[in-house]
Design an enzyme around this catalytic site. Sequence first.
Site, PDB file in Angstrom:
ATOM      1  CE1 TYR A   1      -3.636   2.518   0.536  1.00 55.56           C
ATOM      2  CE2 TYR A   1      -2.701   3.605   2.294  1.00 55.56           C
ATOM      3  CZ  TYR A   1      -2.746   3.845   1.129  1.00 55.56           C
ATOM      4  OH  TYR A   1      -4.011   4.856   1.473  1.00 55.56           O
TER       5      TYR A   1
ATOM      6  CB  THR B   1     -13.578   6.297   4.653  1.00 56.58           C
ATOM      7  OG1 THR B   1     -12.184   6.047   4.927  1.00 56.58           O
ATOM      8  CG2 THR B   1     -13.564   8.500   5.202  1.00 56.58           C
TER       9      THR B   1
END
Length: 252
Positions: A153, A188
Amino acid sequence: MGNNKKIALITGATSGIGESTAYELANNYSLILCGRNKEKLDELEENLSSKTKVITLEFDVRNHQEVSEKISSLDNSWKKIELLINNAGNAHGLDFIYEGDIEDWDMMIDTNVKGLLYVTKYVLDSMIKNNSGHIINIGSIAGKEVYPKGNIYCASKFAVDAISQGMRIDLNKYNIKVSQVNPGLVETNFSMVRFKNDKSRSKSVYEGLNPLIGDDIAKVISFIVNCPDNVNISDLTVLAKSQASSTVLNRK
Ligand code: NDP
Ligand code: 8X3
């Protein structure tokens, strides 16, 4: 209603930072909202169309053909995109490099890096022709520092950082601004995706932190786009007060 507003295209508009940004930019832009979730795109169109002109494009940023077809299918009145928010992306998994899942690696590189490139390529055609535009890439603190198990990532967001710098250099002669926003922890759907819908693991990421929310990043984006034309906020990292680095967190 909104006929002479500039046009913004937002990827990943169906959740989190992208969705908040759609609501924020509806004040000043006509919106092309992009995502894979048709139902959510329809809901956004319905909610926002009283504020501005909205159309939606349904595509997976990893699919080069789809990206090309959808963007080139835009009606002439929507072709002059002034603002591109490259937001679609996610982390998949959090594992030591020797335990990483190849499907997770592919997903992150295909979405966060290649997807961002595909969308940019087709939007740039009109920006270059018009000799104006603004691209905002959503990077991450993970593109500035590597943390344990962040490996791929982080690599994908370091790539976004290099791409933003490269875009800024190559597009300078075309009067196109390139900005990058690098959020720290934002609550989120991000961790639900990273941890494959494990709710308690996802929740634990933000526990005791009073983390950022999508609206915080949307407000930063709004600040960037509303700067005077001669000003470009090139690279901006945004952290919650409780976060000092990827790994130093003040949990209550
Ligand atoms: P969310 O999971 O809430 O939103 C991600 C958005 O990207 C969704 O709309 C999702 O759509 C879309 N998306 C993902 N993959 C694809 C794809 N292949 N094609 C089209 N759309 C896709 O997360 P965030 O709002 O937090 O993430 C937005 C961006 O912010 C990402 O680039 C992320 O890396 C970055 N970021 C997030 C941070 C955080 O802590 N949350 C911190 C720093 C950066 P769908 O629902 O269809 O998957
Ligand atoms: C998302 C923030 O720290 O989970 O990019 O990588 S982090």
